[in-house]
Design a protein around this motif. Sequence first.
Motif, mmCIF file in Angstrom:
data_model
loop_
_atom_site.group_PDB
_atom_site.id
_atom_site.type_symbol
_atom_site.label_atom_id
_atom_site.label_comp_id
_atom_site.label_asym_id
_atom_site.label_seq_id
_atom_site.Cartn_x
_atom_site.Cartn_y
_atom_site.Cartn_z
ATOM 1 N N ASP A 84 -7.140 10.781 -14.258
ATOM 2 C CA ASP A 84 -6.968 9.563 -13.430
ATOM 3 C C ASP A 84 -8.345 8.682 -13.676
ATOM 4 O OD1 ASP A 84 -8.800 10.844 -11.777
ATOM 5 O OD2 ASP A 84 -7.597 11.059 -10.223
ATOM 6 N N GLN A 107 -3.693 12.217 -8.689
ATOM 7 C CA GLN A 107 -3.866 11.785 -7.248
ATOM 8 C C GLN A 107 -3.648 12.862 -6.060
ATOM 9 O OE1 GLN A 107 -5.751 8.831 -5.869
ATOM 10 N NE2 GLN A 107 -6.500 9.545 -7.783
ATOM 11 N N THR A 108 -2.556 13.361 -6.287
ATOM 12 C CA THR A 108 -1.918 14.224 -5.247
ATOM 13 C C THR A 108 -2.950 15.675 -5.482
ATOM 14 O OG1 THR A 108 0.427 13.498 -5.299
ATOM 15 C CG2 THR A 108 0.164 15.612 -4.575
ATOM 16 N N ARG A 147 -5.976 15.802 -5.992
ATOM 17 C CA ARG A 147 -7.285 15.479 -5.528
ATOM 18 C C ARG A 147 -7.179 15.616 -3.943
ATOM 19 N NH1 ARG A 147 -11.146 14.057 -8.954
ATOM 20 N NH2 ARG A 147 -10.547 13.290 -11.102
ATOM 21 N N ALA A 148 -6.123 14.971 -3.306
ATOM 22 C CA ALA A 148 -5.749 14.904 -2.135
ATOM 23 C C ALA A 148 -5.731 16.248 -1.399
ATOM 24 C CB ALA A 148 -4.596 14.009 -1.792
ATOM 25 N N GLN A 170 -3.969 12.630 6.288
ATOM 26 C CA GLN A 170 -4.108 12.023 4.896
ATOM 27 C C GLN A 170 -4.709 10.617 5.384
ATOM 28 O OE1 GLN A 170 -0.465 10.462 2.666
ATOM 29 N NE2 GLN A 170 0.072 12.477 3.591
ATOM 30 N N THR A 189 -1.201 6.343 1.697
ATOM 31 C CA THR A 189 -1.271 6.182 0.311
ATOM 32 C C THR A 189 -0.866 7.331 -0.388
ATOM 33 O OG1 THR A 189 -2.920 4.440 0.676
ATOM 34 C CG2 THR A 189 -3.018 5.581 -1.450
ATOM 35 N N GLN A 190 -1.641 8.692 -0.027
ATOM 36 C CA GLN A 190 -1.417 9.672 -0.850
ATOM 37 C C GLN A 190 0.159 10.461 -0.880
ATOM 38 O OE1 GLN A 190 -4.261 9.681 1.207
ATOM 39 N NE2 GLN A 190 -5.187 9.007 -0.541
ATOM 40 N N MET A 208 1.483 7.862 -3.487
ATOM 41 C CA MET A 208 1.281 8.169 -4.641
ATOM 42 C C MET A 208 1.943 9.518 -5.155
ATOM 43 S SD MET A 208 -0.460 6.207 -6.613
ATOM 44 C CE MET A 208 -0.518 7.350 -8.152
ATOM 45 N N ASN A 209 2.040 10.569 -4.171
ATOM 46 C CA ASN A 209 2.721 11.656 -4.440
ATOM 47 C C ASN A 209 4.210 11.419 -5.067
ATOM 48 O OD1 ASN A 209 3.122 14.886 -2.747
ATOM 49 N ND2 ASN A 209 3.867 14.274 -4.690
ATOM 50 N N GLU A 266 4.187 9.866 -8.730
ATOM 51 C CA GLU A 266 3.690 10.731 -9.583
ATOM 52 C C GLU A 266 4.907 11.516 -9.935
ATOM 53 O OE1 GLU A 266 -1.082 11.082 -8.878
ATOM 54 O OE2 GLU A 266 0.330 12.646 -7.964
ATOM 55 N N ASN A 301 1.639 4.273 -11.633
ATOM 56 C CA ASN A 301 0.990 3.029 -10.634
ATOM 57 C C ASN A 301 1.647 1.674 -11.312
ATOM 58 O OD1 ASN A 301 -1.107 5.048 -10.711
ATOM 59 N ND2 ASN A 301 -1.479 3.720 -8.871
#
Length: 484
Positions: free
Chosen positions: A8, A24-25, A27-28, A94, A99-100, A103-104, A107, A130
């Motif tokens: 990313d 992103q997921t 990382r979260a 979160q 947002t997470q 994004m999950n 993705e 995205n």
Amino acid sequence: MATRIEHDAFGPVEIPADRYWGAQTQRALGVFDIGHERFPVGLVRTLGLQKMAAARANLRCGVLPAELATSIVSAASELSRGLFDQHFPLTVWQTGSGTQTNMNANEVIANRANGLLGQPLGTKSPVHPNDHVNASQSSNDSFPTVMHVVTALELERRLKPALAFLRDAWAERAVAFADVLKIARTHLMDAVPMTLGQAFDAFARQVGHGVDRIDATMPRLLSLPQGGTAAGTGLNAPPGFDTFFCEEISALTGLAFTPNPSKFEGMGAHDALVEVSGALNVIATSLVKMANDLRLLGSGPRCGLGELALPDDGLTSSIMPGKRNPTIAEVLVQASLQVMGNHFTVTMANASSNFELNVAKPLLIHNLLQSIELLSDGCSVFAERMVRGIGIHERQLAANVDNSLMLATALNTEIGYEKVAQITRTALAQGIGTRAACIQLGHLSGEDYDRLADPWRMAVGPSPTRARPHPDAAAPSLPVDGPR
């Protein structure tokens, strides 16, 4: 465990090889290591519906080519049907915009869409999470849109049917016990006669009003902020996207969603969801009242009020063999109290909005959906395992009616308040019925007392078609002077 590498904007990320989420997921997962509360699958699957509607709207706007839009819709459809529930590992705790989790979804859908196009996991090509799945969107308008849609669906598909089931169960019991006399109680003390049917009809009406309150929230709930993108201005969304989106999500759900004319209002605050929670709070208070009334009216079986025969749930005490408890009523009270607590949290979450974005969205929708689930399940179980099986103890009901001092209230208009007060004081002091006290004091003859203080007339008014049932086995606990 086998892994793969995705990249990313911040660099490479190692992800379990068989997982459909992305960088992103992952990382979260390392950042938000708080709690274990997860969104219900209903919200996850509604994300699939939202991404389907967005892809179709983007196709209509010319933002996405047909091949990519088709693959995104196919992948999002699978998500909406529950095929990827296990690929949403994040907790509620979160970023406050959700947002997470958005994004999950992006993705998972991108990876699945690319797979449908013959590409391996993690390629981000030709479908990018995205650029394509999240096209014309932001978490800031997509997540609140999902909040509205999933709430509306859960209300329509789960809670309203459960409430209707409970309302009808109470209505049936009201009809069944329309001719059963009982003593009303005010301040927990004996009052005038009424029927058990009247009491149960009141419960049915309370539940019916709960449905009405939910329906009253729908116009605001069906208004969606989708199209506002980052702050409400619609930056990067093409003209007409919000209208096309609402048409598509309406087609997918069968509900008449419309674009919110003020995306700023729909993203900066969630008043409509607090309104829904308020309706749920009212329903919860109604249910506590009903459950507690049943617990008291069925208390005993020998040393309590003992007027109702509550269904046996097959459970008993750990120390007192054969003891029966009103467990279904107790669990409904507990669930309802949780709903009341959730309403406070929802209220505070909405009150914490700042400027153009509310940043307590995950907490707010988690609590709201839990409330809907608890009320839906609670109403269904309460109706099926408690209300529909309620019976009565006729002898106890008849004895309580016969023994009530407040039967003398019907004499007020004939002999006046002061004389009636004298009758009730005498009856209580001497342990006799009000009929005997009235005759003893010389205020009325027995015949006149019976004519005026008839419990049926007191409860339902003159009704020549009704005859007062008086079981042979009725055994008043206080003496009365002869037949009534």
